[in-house]
Design a protein around this motif. Sequence first.
Motif, PDB file in Angstrom:
ATOM      1  N   PRO A  37       3.364  26.118 -33.789  1.00 15.78           N
ATOM      2  CA  PRO A  37       4.260  25.032 -34.268  1.00 15.78           C
ATOM      3  C   PRO A  37       4.079  23.594 -33.551  1.00 15.78           C
ATOM      4  CG  PRO A  37       5.332  27.017 -33.225  1.00 15.78           C
ATOM      5  CD  PRO A  37       3.972  27.256 -33.332  1.00 15.78           C
ATOM      6  N   GLY A  38       3.456  23.513 -32.382  1.00 17.46           N
ATOM      7  CA  GLY A  38       2.982  22.291 -31.571  1.00 17.46           C
ATOM      8  C   GLY A  38       2.239  21.443 -32.588  1.00 17.46           C
ATOM      9  N   GLY A  39       1.299  21.982 -33.233  1.00 17.60           N
ATOM     10  CA  GLY A  39       0.358  21.280 -34.345  1.00 17.60           C
ATOM     11  C   GLY A  39       0.937  20.457 -35.451  1.00 17.60           C
ATOM     12  N   ALA A  40       2.142  20.647 -35.753  1.00 18.48           N
ATOM     13  CA  ALA A  40       2.473  19.971 -36.781  1.00 18.48           C
ATOM     14  C   ALA A  40       2.442  18.663 -36.804  1.00 18.48           C
ATOM     15  CB  ALA A  40       3.935  20.465 -37.328  1.00 18.48           C
ATOM     16  N   ALA A  41       2.959  17.818 -35.994  1.00 21.59           N
ATOM     17  CA  ALA A  41       2.753  16.359 -36.003  1.00 21.59           C
ATOM     18  C   ALA A  41       1.396  15.745 -36.114  1.00 21.59           C
ATOM     19  CB  ALA A  41       3.613  15.747 -34.521  1.00 21.59           C
ATOM     20  N   ALA A  42       0.616  16.125 -35.437  1.00 21.45           N
ATOM     21  CA  ALA A  42      -1.041  15.711 -35.554  1.00 21.45           C
ATOM     22  C   ALA A  42      -1.275  16.225 -36.819  1.00 21.45           C
ATOM     23  CB  ALA A  42      -1.659  16.345 -34.295  1.00 21.45           C
ATOM     24  N   GLU A 110       1.204  12.062 -45.662  1.00 18.52           N
ATOM     25  CA  GLU A 110       2.079  12.411 -44.292  1.00 18.52           C
ATOM     26  C   GLU A 110       3.461  13.005 -44.705  1.00 18.52           C
ATOM     27  OE1 GLU A 110       2.348  10.353 -39.996  1.00 18.52           O
ATOM     28  OE2 GLU A 110       1.471   9.215 -41.797  1.00 18.52           O
ATOM     29  N   HIS A 111       4.168  12.639 -45.476  1.00 23.82           N
ATOM     30  CA  HIS A 111       5.472  12.913 -46.254  1.00 23.82           C
ATOM     31  C   HIS A 111       5.443  14.387 -46.396  1.00 23.82           C
ATOM     32  CE1 HIS A 111       9.537  13.204 -47.649  1.00 23.82           C
ATOM     33  NE2 HIS A 111       8.875  13.559 -48.718  1.00 23.82           N
ATOM     34  N   THR A 112       4.376  14.734 -47.220  1.00 24.83           N
ATOM     35  CA  THR A 112       4.270  16.124 -47.888  1.00 24.83           C
ATOM     36  C   THR A 112       4.306  16.931 -46.491  1.00 24.83           C
ATOM     37  OG1 THR A 112       3.404  15.173 -49.856  1.00 24.83           O
ATOM     38  CG2 THR A 112       2.956  17.518 -49.408  1.00 24.83           C
ATOM     39  N   ALA A 113       3.376  16.830 -45.682  1.00 23.38           N
ATOM     40  CA  ALA A 113       3.284  17.648 -44.408  1.00 23.38           C
ATOM     41  C   ALA A 113       4.721  17.569 -43.759  1.00 23.38           C
ATOM     42  CB  ALA A 113       2.018  17.053 -43.484  1.00 23.38           C
ATOM     43  N   ALA A 114       5.234  16.571 -43.500  1.00 22.96           N
ATOM     44  CA  ALA A 114       6.319  16.739 -42.700  1.00 22.96           C
ATOM     45  C   ALA A 114       7.598  17.268 -43.456  1.00 22.96           C
ATOM     46  CB  ALA A 114       6.954  15.326 -42.644  1.00 22.96           C
ATOM     47  N   SER A 115       7.584  17.212 -44.857  1.00 20.47           N
ATOM     48  CA  SER A 115       8.698  17.912 -45.811  1.00 20.47           C
ATOM     49  C   SER A 115       8.273  19.386 -45.881  1.00 20.47           C
ATOM     50  CB  SER A 115       8.294  17.144 -47.084  1.00 20.47           C
ATOM     51  OG  SER A 115       9.237  17.947 -47.828  1.00 20.47           O
ATOM     52  N   TYR A 116       6.795  19.622 -45.774  1.00 21.05           N
ATOM     53  CA  TYR A 116       6.703  21.179 -45.679  1.00 21.05           C
ATOM     54  C   TYR A 116       7.030  21.959 -44.430  1.00 21.05           C
ATOM     55  CZ  TYR A 116       4.138  25.561 -45.625  1.00 21.05           C
ATOM     56  OH  TYR A 116       3.835  26.759 -45.468  1.00 21.05           O
TER      57      TYR A 116
ATOM     58  N   LEU B 243      -3.302  17.415 -28.756  1.00 18.36           N
ATOM     59  CA  LEU B 243      -3.097  17.975 -27.455  1.00 18.36           C
ATOM     60  C   LEU B 243      -1.982  19.044 -27.430  1.00 18.36           C
ATOM     61  CD1 LEU B 243      -2.708  14.535 -25.298  1.00 18.36           C
ATOM     62  CD2 LEU B 243      -4.581  16.271 -25.308  1.00 18.36           C
ATOM     63  N   ASN B 244      -1.314  19.202 -28.706  1.00 16.37           N
ATOM     64  CA  ASN B 244      -0.325  20.279 -28.818  1.00 16.37           C
ATOM     65  C   ASN B 244      -0.742  21.502 -29.973  1.00 16.37           C
ATOM     66  OD1 ASN B 244       1.741  18.920 -27.324  1.00 16.37           O
ATOM     67  ND2 ASN B 244       1.866  17.594 -28.907  1.00 16.37           N
ATOM     68  N   ASP B 245      -2.138  21.413 -29.856  1.00 17.26           N
ATOM     69  CA  ASP B 245      -2.805  22.665 -30.727  1.00 17.26           C
ATOM     70  C   ASP B 245      -3.851  22.900 -30.154  1.00 17.26           C
ATOM     71  OD1 ASP B 245      -3.429  24.506 -32.563  1.00 17.26           O
ATOM     72  OD2 ASP B 245      -3.251  23.465 -34.361  1.00 17.26           O
ATOM     73  N   VAL B 246      -3.993  23.648 -29.124  1.00 17.45           N
ATOM     74  CA  VAL B 246      -5.314  23.713 -28.291  1.00 17.45           C
ATOM     75  C   VAL B 246      -5.599  25.435 -28.504  1.00 17.45           C
ATOM     76  CG1 VAL B 246      -6.342  23.819 -26.146  1.00 17.45           C
ATOM     77  CG2 VAL B 246      -4.599  21.923 -26.572  1.00 17.45           C
ATOM     78  N   ARG B 247      -6.471  26.000 -29.093  1.00 20.50           N
ATOM     79  CA  ARG B 247      -6.570  27.206 -29.177  1.00 20.50           C
ATOM     80  C   ARG B 247      -7.905  27.954 -28.465  1.00 20.50           C
ATOM     81  NH1 ARG B 247      -5.899  27.340 -36.024  1.00 20.50           N
ATOM     82  NH2 ARG B 247      -4.259  25.651 -35.693  1.00 20.50           N
ATOM     83  N   ILE B 248      -7.650  29.157 -28.237  1.00 18.32           N
ATOM     84  CA  ILE B 248      -8.722  29.759 -27.497  1.00 18.32           C
ATOM     85  C   ILE B 248      -9.150  31.182 -28.313  1.00 18.32           C
ATOM     86  CG2 ILE B 248      -8.005  29.120 -25.331  1.00 18.32           C
ATOM     87  CD1 ILE B 248      -6.704  31.769 -24.890  1.00 18.32           C
ATOM     88  N   THR B 249     -10.356  31.641 -28.154  1.00 14.27           N
ATOM     89  CA  THR B 249     -10.816  32.799 -28.791  1.00 14.27           C
ATOM     90  C   THR B 249     -11.453  33.530 -27.830  1.00 14.27           C
ATOM     91  OG1 THR B 249     -13.261  32.070 -29.174  1.00 14.27           O
ATOM     92  CG2 THR B 249     -11.605  31.317 -30.708  1.00 14.27           C
ATOM     93  N   THR B 250     -11.544  34.977 -28.357  1.00 12.25           N
ATOM     94  CA  THR B 250     -12.085  35.837 -27.197  1.00 12.25           C
ATOM     95  C   THR B 250     -12.630  36.875 -28.049  1.00 12.25           C
ATOM     96  OG1 THR B 250     -11.881  37.139 -25.105  1.00 12.25           O
ATOM     97  CG2 THR B 250     -10.042  37.494 -27.110  1.00 12.25           C
TER      98      THR B 250
END
Lengths: 498, 498
Positions: A37-42, A110-116, B243-250
């Motif tokens: 979820p944290g990845g959405a804005a970027a 940008e709008h489409t990503a936010a809307s989705y 910074l809000n989508d930091v992934r790791i693998t193993t």
Amino acid sequence: MHTPPQLTELKARLREIDDLEMAAALLNWDQTTYMPPGGAAARGRQLATLGRIIHEKRIDPAIGRLLDALRSYEESLPPDSPDAALIRVTRRDYERAMRVPAAFTAELYEHTAASYDVWSRARPANDFMAVLPYLERTLDLSRRFAEFFPGYEHIADPLIDMADYGMRAATIKQVFAELRQGLIPLVEQITVQPPVDDSCLRQFFPEAQQWAFGVEVITALGYDFSRGRQDKTLHPFMTKFSLNDVRITTRVDEYDLGSALFSTIHEAGHAMYEQGIAQAFEGTPLASGTSAGMHESQSRLWENIVGRSLPFWEYFYPRLQATFPDQLGNVPLETFYRAINKVQRSLIRTEADEVTYNLHVILRFDLELALLEGTLAVRDLPEAWRERYRSDLGVAPPDDRDGVLQDVHWYGGLIGGAFQGYTLGNIMSVQLFDAALRDHPDIPQQIGSGRFDTLREWMREHVYRHGRALDADDILRRATGRSLDVQPYLAYLWRKYG
Amino acid sequence: MHTPPQLTELKARLREIDDLEMAAALLNWDQTTYMPPGGAAARGRQLATLGRIIHEKRIDPAIGRLLDALRSYEESLPPDSPDAALIRVTRRDYERAMRVPAAFTAELYEHTAASYDVWSRARPANDFMAVLPYLERTLDLSRRFAEFFPGYEHIADPLIDMADYGMRAATIKQVFAELRQGLIPLVEQITVQPPVDDSCLRQFFPEAQQWAFGVEVITALGYDFSRGRQDKTLHPFMTKFSLNDVRITTRVDEYDLGSALFSTIHEAGHAMYEQGIAQAFEGTPLASGTSAGMHESQSRLWENIVGRSLPFWEYFYPRLQATFPDQLGNVPLETFYRAINKVQRSLIRTEADEVTYNLHVILRFDLELALLEGTLAVRDLPEAWRERYRSDLGVAPPDDRDGVLQDVHWYGGLIGGAFQGYTLGNIMSVQLFDAALRDHPDIPQQIGSGRFDTLREWMREHVYRHGRALDADDILRRATGRSLDVQPYLAYLWRKYG
């Protein structure tokens, strides 16, 4: 004649655009499959940036100059030659792209990503109010988009033309009217009968086995997993990152055996189309299905004409029973076959039967036109939706989750041109299947013994390999001898369900 | 003083570059996690295109002009202010990037993708000959890269400087000599003892439970899954898309309990660093760990100083026993603790104990220098590798799979600067942990009761939040009062293992 240097330069530019588009497609795929979820804005910003750069490159005046310089070469070629097709389709795309300002495209991405993102949380929460402002802006963006193409007959026409080249609202209204006229008596004839018992599909079917069986089926159909993969999403879709990396997604309902299975076959149908495009087109605008309708003709052909046919299940049903012996061991093939072809007035488009499916599409198409015309306000859409379901399908959704929030289209893209392709595809699927049958009358028998190569290779030869080198109407006329024609489809439905 | 318009424009340009870099990072992540084999060729092209566009944007003369225009503003700011740091680091990056031609960067991206792809198949097949031509080209590219930075003392310096700003081959050789001098007697002291019995780790531990336990551990440490996720790859790594989508693998070995667990903690250490960077730096060159060494200080701190400590397992071992009652129910904590800290002369760097680990690193560092100097040919590398393992670690790999093919670094990037960061990180990790202990002497007790917030927040305050605004040496001096110092690390190892 040698390849002119301008064509080499044009292809290099097109490849660069393709590379960026494929990157954007991967960002979208990740957003709906694995992104936390944290990845959405970027991600919204990243897609906006890519969208802007792609658009800048699409409208680079150098492309216009190259196309001008290539005109005499183009005229010297047979219209069917790959280079002629490439130049023709590139010119069409370029002239379209030139009309849309780069800033608008970035705003839209940008709008489409936010809307989705908002929709993906609003739908489970049954919260139309959460998406309302987004949808209002989407409608505004859709109208603004259409305005970039002045001279249209109907404001939806430019949007429809983007999805189904050459189609217009007026034509589609006519086609849909003819279809509705044939469908209504069929639906009535069926729904006066006692309802089919489909309880065999409503047992508990664990996800892992459903997944494995779906994979077995689409592998047999010819979906190439070495050039694709399947993941889970809220809303199933097909996407690609090259002709050799064509992915599909699905969702699994452990209490509905048909849901994942038929959506898997559907998306595999789309994917086999893309996987079957001539490799020589890789990295060019020709490396794509030719229209939304033609794409749906393939997803619906494999899902319905093949996947819901009796011969198909004569082959696969014993395998399905072996996968689910407790649930299906005592269910006869005929009961199962009737269950997966149950016709009923229902709420969810993607799970609707073949007969009523088009009523779901036609009402969405009409609502899109009304929204774009301004005769329906976004705020009033949920009620208009319920009203049309009541009048057309005789059922009304108890909430928006299974009503106006059910489809991703308006929340992840523009309003207008989003739905007609499904029904155009249904119509074309029967025209194409009938033509394949004329060439190979034993296809049903082959299907009954688990052989799908004759049908698939016929489709590859007549449809897939051409990519966008031929338009939908060209493909139809060459492959079937006729343009779009509702009658074979109605005949198929009456034959199967009448 | 108001923000000058040039800074606003600079930030917009940096954000665009960042968006494209994050897109490229996602393409890389996908390549190693989910991409089907068919996708490889196009992915290489896509990464090459993105790399080229990113490089073009990095060296846009407009950035140089903006940096020039901002010089007086920069000088008016306290050097610690975020804007001053941003301008300083951007200038450093710009001056570096200006030296590398865009065509070289594109060639490097494409080569790296192809080389990685070949290696990923060559390693399981134990086929060094398959990677040989790729590695030769990598060495050539590495040398050409260094040549873009004339005036170096050692040809490896420009490559080292990219990873560990301010470090040079000569300095590192000195540091490594001092370390080796302290390590050799310790290794000898330990390896004359009878070997520790670590058979408790070599039982069958099903993947799903290993995975779940690893997730439990890193969640407790503070890795934020709402801003990250973990997937499987051949070689574990950390990557980020914001910074809000930091992934790791193993990777999971069902017959080695330590393998996935400690690699999971290691990568989570990297990820917590990135997740802890000030949000205000998002989308700028400051939003990243400051050096390879500082990054490793965090992965190694959490993996070893915390994750292989007795207090840590006083808390977690009962939970691990509950996860694997059949395997560990009768194994005492002390046996387990000794097993996970077993020191032995071994073949695989990522699975080496804390004491011998640095010998693995030092020999790789020396081989990199020899390759770059031209005193060692790529063709002779497998034999040189075996020779150094024999002399330094007293063991020699039976094949290249567990020899020269074991690490991804040279096959997915340049030769030079790839390994020293691991040992620099080990050294710094103890300096930083000691400083945290001085401020909070009860950290070990907290760890013993499953509390990691004091340590993590100390690291966030002194290391993470600064991103690249402070260089590694600044961070060390401010946080610990000293520059890089081998002695605390040696003292730690002697205390724990002597």
